[in-house]
Design an enzyme around this catalytic site. Structure first.
Site, short mmCIF file in Angstrom:
data_model
loop_
_atom_site.label_atom_id
_atom_site.label_comp_id
_atom_site.label_asym_id
_atom_site.label_seq_id
_atom_site.Cartn_x
_atom_site.Cartn_y
_atom_site.Cartn_z
N ASP A 61 0.85 -1.19 0.00
CA ASP A 61 0.00 0.00 0.00
C ASP A 61 0.89 1.25 0.00
O ASP A 61 1.84 1.34 0.76
CB ASP A 61 -0.90 0.02 1.24
CG ASP A 61 -2.07 -0.94 1.09
OD1 ASP A 61 -2.18 -1.56 0.02
OD2 ASP A 61 -2.85 -1.07 2.05
N ASP A 66 -13.89 -6.55 -5.34
CA ASP A 66 -14.09 -6.83 -3.91
C ASP A 66 -15.50 -7.35 -3.76
O ASP A 66 -16.45 -6.74 -4.25
CB ASP A 66 -13.94 -5.54 -3.08
CG ASP A 66 -12.55 -4.91 -3.22
OD1 ASP A 66 -11.60 -5.66 -3.52
OD2 ASP A 66 -12.43 -3.69 -3.06
#
Lengths: 195, 251
Positions: free
Chosen positions: B11, B130
């Site tokens: 990230d 997702d």
């Protein structure tokens, strides 16, 4: 040593430039016939769709230049495929340097093939110092079947040409610029072919 | 033989690696380039950089970072996070990203997938989905999984594949962060519904979870973050284990 990287608007050329830089070599990005002709080595990259890449190549007149080159030429991925007789992708006529068609993987396996595959039956100075069964990174939906010009074999569903050679023309289906130390060695072997 | 891939996910916030990465021996574990190079040298098959910053400077910072990563890292990497236009993708690929991952923007406007594929080719377009299991089955979620939609997951995955995406990165919101293993039933079902490679994400905790997602889940690649960043799993050890379990893996 002067290396020309053919720039015809089809491909992730930045990765190849960086891979050459890691070998302390700067390549010249070019679509100018005279510049390409006078280079010691020529790299012919390409990603994307075959017919539109061939159209771009024709726009710059490079389709007729490449087959006349006398120095070592290395086609990468779609570059290699365009050096074959034809590609079934968009029914594209190729440069006819390698004596095979390029066809699509069957629907019985996942397409595109993406990831690290082995290369074996290595038959060229391009693979000098590379162990049979080494891993290279590859991503493609179309492939060149085995033929008289095959100098490396990979297997996906069935054996296919991971690399091709005829005279001064070389082609690799995989991405040496993304294949870690193995890929770097293959690029370095190509650089050593400069006369 | 094509091998299964192990993919650490990093990230990125304003050009820096986040998520309490704990690395001994790295000069600066917050530097995405150094961390990426470390993983590349220690068994990772690919890398995913997920940009979670939301500032105006974002695009410029990300472009410079991608260029720096491409110069230093000699394995393929994917960049994701807030990508919503052809211009975004063009900029990332021009700077040396091998693939881009799109998520919410594709759900909002599915034609974007087709447009990107026709301009850049399937090979560099990853669609991240997702999803979470609800009473009526798996539903697509947006905004990092926070916002549920009524879109049925498997149907969406089929459309994504039909529009030419090269890969699907499937994160199960039910499994993400649990360290209880990947969503193998849903993954195996997904593999039957689409014929493109699938990256499993969410739930990695142990070596055997990776084995199971390749064997039971039929995944082509497995992505994880914290188990790698906190050194709970060393990729080289994991790959040795997978090889002993009979899984095709690059050592």
């Amino acid at each position: 040593m002067k290396i020309a990287l053919i720039n015809y608007g089809a491909g992730n050329i930045q990765s190849i430039l960086f891979a050459l830089e890691r070998l302390n070599v700067n390549a010249l990005l070019s679509n100018i016939p005279e510049e390409i002709q006078s280079a010691d080595l020529v790299i012919f990259p390409g990603v994307g769709e075959a017919s539109s890449a061939m159209a771009k190549l024709k726009d710059s007149g490079l389709d007729s230049l490449i087959p006349t080159l006398k120095q070592p030429v290395l086609g990468i991925c779609l570059g290699m495929q365009l050096m074959c007789n034809e590609s079934k992708e968009g029914d594209t006529a190729g440069l006819g340097l390698f004596d095979t068609s390029v066809i699509r993987f069957p629907g019985t396996i996942k397409v595109p093939q993406i990831g690290w595959n082995t290369i074996s039956d290595l038959k060229s100075p391009l693979f000098s110092g590379i162990t049979d069964g080494s891993y290279v990174y590859t991503v493609h939906s179309y492939y060149a079947p085995l033929c008289a010009n095959t100098i490396a074999v990979s297997d996906y569903g069935e054996p296919y040409s991971a690399a091709l050679q005829r005279d001064n023309f070389y082609g690799v289906q995989f991405h040496p610029e993304k294949s870690s130390s193995v890929g770097s060695k293959i690029l370095s072997n190509f650089l050593n072919m400069a006369l | 033989m094509l091998t299964k891939r192990i993919i650490p996910c990093l990230d990125i916030l304003d050009g820096r690696t986040v998520k309490g990465v704990n690395f001994v021996g790295l000069r600066d574990a917050g530097d995405p380039v150094e961390l990426g190079r470390y993983y590349a040298e220690n068994g990772a098959d690919e890398l995913v950089f997920l940009d979670i910053s939301a500032t105006e400077q974002k695009r410029k910072t990300l472009a410079a970072l991608v260029r720096h990563i491409a110069a230093e890292v000699d394995i393929p990497f994917t960049v994701g996070g807030g990508i919503s236009s052809i211009a975004d993708v063009d900029m990332l690929l021009q700077n040396g990203a091998d693939k881009v991952s799109i998520n919410s923007a594709a759900v909002r406007r599915p034609e974007l997938i087709s447009e990107l594929v026709s301009k850049f080719g399937s090979q560099c377009i990853v669609v991240a989905i997702d999803a979470k299991k609800h009473e009526k089955g798996w539903k697509v979620h947006l905004v990092g999984g926070k916002v549920p939609t009524e879109i049925e997951f498997f149907g969406w995955a089929e459309e994504v594949a039909e529009r030419g995406a090269g890969e699907i990165l499937f994160t199960s919101m039910d499994h993400d962060g649990t360290k209880n293993g990947f969503a193998n039933n849903a993954l195996a079902q997904l593999s039957k519904r689409v014929n493109i490679p699938i990256i499993a994400s969410g739930g990695a905790g142990t070596n055997s979870h990776f084995r199971d997602t390749f064997k039971k889940g039929k995944a082509d690649a497995a992505l994880a973050a914290s188990v790698f960043h906190f050194k709970e799993i060393q990729i080289t050890d994991l790959k040795q284990y997978l090889k002993e379990e009979g899984i095709a893996i690059r050592i």
